[in-house]
Design an enzyme around this catalytic site. Sequence first.
Site, PDB file in Angstrom:
ATOM      1  N   HIS A  70       0.786  -1.209   0.174  1.00  0.00           N
ATOM      2  CA  HIS A  70      -0.101  -0.123   0.091  1.00  0.00           C
ATOM      3  C   HIS A  70       0.812   1.313  -0.018  1.00  0.00           C
ATOM      4  O   HIS A  70       0.568   2.169  -0.783  1.00  0.00           O
ATOM      5  CB  HIS A  70      -0.762   0.070   1.184  1.00  0.00           C
ATOM      6  CG  HIS A  70      -2.131   1.022   1.148  1.00  0.00           C
ATOM      7  ND1 HIS A  70      -3.152   1.351   0.626  1.00  0.00           N
ATOM      8  CD2 HIS A  70      -1.936   2.127   1.909  1.00  0.00           C
ATOM      9  CE1 HIS A  70      -3.860   2.150   0.672  1.00  0.00           C
ATOM     10  NE2 HIS A  70      -3.193   2.900   1.540  1.00  0.00           N
ATOM     11  N   HIS A 119     -10.046   2.649   0.204  1.00  0.00           N
ATOM     12  CA  HIS A 119     -10.060   2.480   1.697  1.00  0.00           C
ATOM     13  C   HIS A 119     -11.037   1.032   1.922  1.00  0.00           C
ATOM     14  O   HIS A 119     -11.800   0.905   2.433  1.00  0.00           O
ATOM     15  CB  HIS A 119     -10.556   3.426   2.585  1.00  0.00           C
ATOM     16  CG  HIS A 119      -9.811   3.714   3.929  1.00  0.00           C
ATOM     17  ND1 HIS A 119     -10.221   3.667   5.038  1.00  0.00           N
ATOM     18  CD2 HIS A 119      -8.302   3.638   4.225  1.00  0.00           C
ATOM     19  CE1 HIS A 119      -9.277   3.879   5.997  1.00  0.00           C
ATOM     20  NE2 HIS A 119      -8.191   4.141   5.441  1.00  0.00           N
ATOM     21  N   GLU A 337      -2.061   4.336  12.971  1.00  0.00           N
ATOM     22  CA  GLU A 337      -2.465   5.305  11.928  1.00  0.00           C
ATOM     23  C   GLU A 337      -3.906   6.051  12.667  1.00  0.00           C
ATOM     24  O   GLU A 337      -5.022   6.231  11.814  1.00  0.00           O
ATOM     25  CB  GLU A 337      -3.104   4.444  10.847  1.00  0.00           C
ATOM     26  CG  GLU A 337      -1.870   3.678  10.005  1.00  0.00           C
ATOM     27  CD  GLU A 337      -2.198   2.712   8.835  1.00  0.00           C
ATOM     28  OE1 GLU A 337      -3.324   2.791   8.551  1.00  0.00           O
ATOM     29  OE2 GLU A 337      -1.137   2.008   8.362  1.00  0.00           O
ATOM     30  N   ASN A 563      -3.773   6.257  -6.791  1.00  0.00           N
ATOM     31  CA  ASN A 563      -3.594   5.202  -5.709  1.00  0.00           C
ATOM     32  C   ASN A 563      -3.972   3.977  -6.377  1.00  0.00           C
ATOM     33  O   ASN A 563      -4.505   3.832  -7.413  1.00  0.00           O
ATOM     34  CB  ASN A 563      -4.841   5.585  -4.683  1.00  0.00           C
ATOM     35  CG  ASN A 563      -4.833   4.158  -3.740  1.00  0.00           C
ATOM     36  OD1 ASN A 563      -5.809   3.754  -3.478  1.00  0.00           O
ATOM     37  ND2 ASN A 563      -3.770   4.438  -2.759  1.00  0.00           N
TER      38      ASN A 563
END
Length: 764
Positions: A70, A119, A337, A563
């Site tokens: 990621h 997400h 996070e 992304n």
Amino acid sequence: MSRTPSGAGSPGAAPSKLDTVEHAAATPDIEQPWAELGLKKDEYERVREVLGRRPTGAELAMYSVMWSEHCSYKSSKKHLRQFGEKAPHSDALLVGIGENAGVVDIGQGYAVTFKVESHNHPSYVEPYQGAATGVGGIVRDIIAMGARPVAVVDPLRFGAADHPDTKRVLPGVVAGIGGYGNCLGLPNIGGETVFDACYQGNPLVNAGAIGVMRHDDIHLAKASGAGNKVILYGARTGGDGIGGASILASETFDDAKPSKRPAVQVGDPFQEKLLIECTLEAFAEKLVVGMQDLGAAGLSCATSELASNGSGGMRVTLDDVPLRDSTLSPEEILMSESQERMCAVVEPEKVARFLEICDKWDVIATVIGEVTDGDRLEIYWHGEKIVDVDARTVAHEGPVYDRPYRRPQWQDALQADDANALPRAADSAELRAQVLKLVASPNQASKAWITSQYDHFVQGNTVLAQPEDSGMLRVDEETGLGIALATDGNGRYTKLDPYTGAQLALAEAYRNVATTGARPLAVSDCLNFGSPEDPAVMWQFTEAIRGLADACQVLGTPVTGGNVSLYNQTGEAAIHPTPVIAVLGVIDDVARRTPSAFAEEGHQLYLLGETAEEFGGSAWSQVVHDHLGGLPPKVDLERERLLADVLIAASRDGMIAAAHDLSDGGLIQAVTESCLRGGRGARLVVPAGLSASTFLFSESAGRAVVAVPRSEEARFTGMCGARGLPAARIGVVDGDAVEVQGEFSLPLSELRDAYEATIPGLLA
């Protein structure tokens, strides 16, 4: 995860002493939990090679999250270079790939930053918080660039609409997006919702955000100037989200693995709102040298990327990080996070004022370190050095894989199963029934149950929003300058042909922007695929990138950032390859925008572009025949450019009253939606040379339907003729039904019932 320093012994074992750099150098043979943290054996060995010793527990934590799929793009980086190598020249591009978000010039001294991210995995595990923190994270990317966020969008993909788990995931995701965005006071202006069984267990929750600034306000993520202070501000650091986006999003789901629920972050939109205002005030007073949000990989990412992107190193004291859980180990602090946090680099003489602004907005702020000479990132805990690395090796010099890829054996058979050979309606009654079935299908039905949970018009600058072809915002009240954004993607097309499918996604988003009257400028993407360790998936991925990069060259729309989301699969079952493309456009005056609703009787309906027998991957083949096979529609990018030019000129010069692109569901879906939005019916005539089924259901690309006032008909058709764009008159806005001459008539009331009842019925 153990609450003890990983690396001082086996996972969960109490260490004999703090795992300092000195201790690591003296104890090379201590077993470390590298596999538990997501590293491969060869990656762990490379970390040891880079450091010249074994890593400390804190260093191991940093490398594990920063070298995750990621964060490091280790499987995709090699192929993503095409976006730079094939990038078209663009005078509008101010900041491209490599920063928190791309920035484009829209004129009058204004710049816009925008980006789409995923997400996905967190939203399956914990739908509300997964989706909410997805919105929060993308918004922080926007403010880190120096811009004020002005809107969000939400491209979503879920499993079968009637599957029980969809009823668990979808309401939570929608509530999370709406709850976070609404609390921030940001309008949700676009996106889409798609259902397909391939996303069962792997929903795609992509979130996009847009920000506006003046050219002089652009800020970059870099730490420069030895002696400048590093300030962590925002929420306290907690145990939520440890390894969340970075590790959770870097592996497939497997029922045999332990729950990932603790890895999902927890958001607080009210804290984020304070963070936005605090940050923008600090920017306005020129207090900030560099800025980075804390998203995936948390403090590990913020410190290493700021240092790596700047001209110096960094020294950080973890003891100064504000915690909401005093039992956190240094590894957990580095990996956490926790949301609503930012990291700023500030000159010493400006620190006091920066802290004053934070105090004014009730935002916790702490100096946790300073920029140093050299290239070392050094981190201390209780006076001991626990990290001593070259920041570049953490942030930008991770592994780069050239994963094997090959065209899957089943691809030929899939393409040979031609959807064009499927049986058509035998008579008018069956054709009418197929139209109703299509309009009522979950993917084509109204999504108002979802979008009504979002505020579209907060801030007062939204001029177009869902379900329009693209969202549109006014940027300058005096001149009417505005921007438009559309997101699109079709996994069924891309499964049939990844190269063409990616181009069709771009073409549709490009067309949707132009349909509203805005000129497409730039692209952001969110590339959602299965496991990169599967050669068939990697082939899909490489072909999609190649197609997208080639198409951006032709359309003149550079990719500004985006992304990659991999490992979207459960066991061996991967999702359809799903590149989601966002296209940003600019319009000189939002008063000239074109809506999609047919609102006035007597307007003439024109079909722009050419219709062929193209049913591969179509909504008709899915809804009527439960079929996926053949080839997707052909792409003619020069025709897409021509169509866009005509739509933009017609909007600017007042030649058309409404326009709607043709995509999923074909002409009949577009006409139905425009009629229902405007409360007016339409009479259609099947053109010579086309069957009724092809006319209504084909998904040929490069097409739009427009409503033209009679007073503008000659001028509009003259322009189309002069530019060489096919324009066929196919009907008129009239009555209270959609009628296809010689075939059937469907009252708007019947169409509305079919269109609006499906989603509430499935999700109630």
